[in-house]
Design an enzyme around this catalytic site. Sequence first.
Site, mmCIF file in Angstrom:
data_model
loop_
_atom_site.group_PDB
_atom_site.id
_atom_site.type_symbol
_atom_site.label_atom_id
_atom_site.label_comp_id
_atom_site.label_asym_id
_atom_site.label_seq_id
_atom_site.Cartn_x
_atom_site.Cartn_y
_atom_site.Cartn_z
ATOM 1 N N HIS A 207 0.802 -1.232 0.000
ATOM 2 C CA HIS A 207 0.000 0.000 0.000
ATOM 3 C C HIS A 207 0.833 1.279 0.000
ATOM 4 O O HIS A 207 0.286 2.367 -0.149
ATOM 5 C CB HIS A 207 -0.960 0.030 1.191
ATOM 6 C CG HIS A 207 -0.298 0.431 2.478
ATOM 7 N ND1 HIS A 207 0.436 -0.440 3.230
ATOM 8 C CD2 HIS A 207 -0.234 1.628 3.114
ATOM 9 C CE1 HIS A 207 0.916 0.197 4.286
ATOM 10 N NE2 HIS A 207 0.530 1.455 4.247
HETATM 11 C C1 UD1 Z 1 -2.256 5.743 5.560
HETATM 12 C C2 UD1 Z 1 -1.008 6.330 6.242
HETATM 13 C C3 UD1 Z 1 0.050 5.237 6.331
HETATM 14 C C4 UD1 Z 1 -0.517 3.949 6.953
HETATM 15 C C5 UD1 Z 1 -1.750 3.522 6.174
HETATM 16 C C6 UD1 Z 1 -2.373 2.251 6.705
HETATM 17 C C7 UD1 Z 1 -0.564 8.725 5.813
HETATM 18 C C8 UD1 Z 1 0.251 9.679 5.031
HETATM 19 N N1 UD1 Z 1 -0.446 7.427 5.453
HETATM 20 O O1 UD1 Z 1 -1.903 5.450 4.211
HETATM 21 O O2 UD1 Z 1 1.112 5.708 7.128
HETATM 22 O O3 UD1 Z 1 0.459 2.921 6.873
HETATM 23 O O4 UD1 Z 1 -2.690 4.595 6.217
HETATM 24 O O5 UD1 Z 1 -3.455 1.861 5.927
HETATM 25 O O6 UD1 Z 1 -1.288 9.133 6.703
HETATM 26 N N2 UD1 Z 1 -9.065 5.122 0.933
HETATM 27 C C9 UD1 Z 1 -10.257 4.463 0.819
HETATM 28 N N3 UD1 Z 1 -10.918 4.129 1.949
HETATM 29 C C10 UD1 Z 1 -10.430 4.413 3.187
HETATM 30 C C11 UD1 Z 1 -9.208 5.079 3.284
HETATM 31 C C12 UD1 Z 1 -8.531 5.422 2.152
HETATM 32 O O7 UD1 Z 1 -10.751 4.185 -0.268
HETATM 33 O O8 UD1 Z 1 -11.074 4.063 4.180
HETATM 34 C C13 UD1 Z 1 -8.336 5.504 -0.273
HETATM 35 C C14 UD1 Z 1 -8.304 7.009 -0.449
HETATM 36 O O9 UD1 Z 1 -9.146 7.391 -1.452
HETATM 37 C C15 UD1 Z 1 -6.865 7.330 -0.799
HETATM 38 C C16 UD1 Z 1 -6.101 6.063 -0.513
HETATM 39 O O10 UD1 Z 1 -6.998 5.073 -0.112
HETATM 40 O O11 UD1 Z 1 -6.702 7.625 -2.147
HETATM 41 C C17 UD1 Z 1 -5.052 6.314 0.482
HETATM 42 O O12 UD1 Z 1 -5.590 6.711 1.762
HETATM 43 P P1 UD1 Z 1 -4.735 7.645 2.747
HETATM 44 O O13 UD1 Z 1 -5.419 7.790 4.038
HETATM 45 O O14 UD1 Z 1 -4.355 8.871 2.036
HETATM 46 O O15 UD1 Z 1 -3.393 6.886 2.978
HETATM 47 P P2 UD1 Z 1 -3.021 5.350 3.081
HETATM 48 O O16 UD1 Z 1 -2.347 4.939 1.834
HETATM 49 O O17 UD1 Z 1 -4.148 4.513 3.579
#
Ligand code: UD1
Length: 367
Positions: A207
Amino acid sequence: MKVLSIVGARPQFVKLAPVAAAFARTVHEHVIVHTGQHYDVNLSEVFFSGLGIPEADVHLGVGSGSHGVQTGAVLSALDPVLDAHRPDWVLVYGDTNSTVAGALSAVKQHLRVAHLEAGLRSFNRRMPEEHNRVLTDHAADLLLAPSTEAMGHLAAEGLSSRAVLVGDVMVDVCLQVRDRVLAGSEVPPDLPAGVNPAEPYLVATLHRPDNTDDPHRLEALLAALAALPVQVILLAHPRLVARAAENGIRLERGSIRVGRPLPYAGLVAAVLGSAGVVTDSGGLQKESLLLRRPCTTLRPETEWVETLAGGWNTLVPDPRRLTEVEWSELATRRAPDSDPGAPYGRGDAAEQVAALLEQRLEAGTTA
Ligand code: UD1
């Protein structure tokens, strides 16, 4: 004493579980604020219900966005919440955008901030988590370090006087859940269709933006997993699913069987049933060690360097630099015979955190 925990993303819910349980055994008031950074049921609700975490007292509902938008939304939404609660301590966890926003909002309101999982460093400034860690450590009043290595990093940045070694609360929760899984008191995990659990399998997750956001690299990592001679259960994070779809990249192929992210007990059971783990997650590197399964980490560096001792964890920056045979032997290697010890404590970190916050408050000192 009133402690307010700020959480928002999956690994923080796991760390919150033992902390909330430790405070529940005291007379202290513990307020939970969920920023809403992770909002999918599989990344959020199942952790609260599965780990017995009380429902969040406040939900900010910030959702997704670019780093600035997401961090800024948490920051501005927190101001009135912290102002209304005026806790004795604000507790922030790990290294996400919710962590740095929580720390910043709290210090600006002259509230004491404790950072759980302080002092981790990858020294890779491309990682959003690395900015979040450094900024949070320098903003916080009390730095709760999970390892002696982390204590060393804090010392190198002139932060020793605020740092205390408490161990890793993830050990607390992982060992408790492991025991429940082994005792048969947890529901078996929902493995993806087509997986034969009687045959050897690896658990895989991907991820990190460095692995998912460059289509060439993502394609190469998936090809490497697909070519392995054992079943590979890929527990697909929403970021992976989104980036693959945007770039027309297929996840299910060759040895790969795609599943949804598992609840915590399901993940622990899946790892216990596996021959090993291939991942870019920080938490899974430690969980593999605690559950005594070999881990292969698809990154050039790790914050959890202790996991590398004795070959329990191995870094593979790019499987394309290995021959197919080398890669497959490495990813499917047996668990080492060496005892990995307990570099992150023995499972009482959350108790120590609760006691320490009380002690520091009574003494009128932060660090
Ligand atoms: C975040 C944390 C990372 C952690 C990870 C665990 C930051 C910078 N990164 O990364 O340190 O290891 O969480 O999972 O804070 N999305 C969904 N549904 C959700 C959440 C996210 O569809 O419930 C999608 C969003 O549209 C986004 C992507 O996933 O584009 C990434 O989500 P984001 O919270 O930005 O960061 P993670 O990659 O999950």
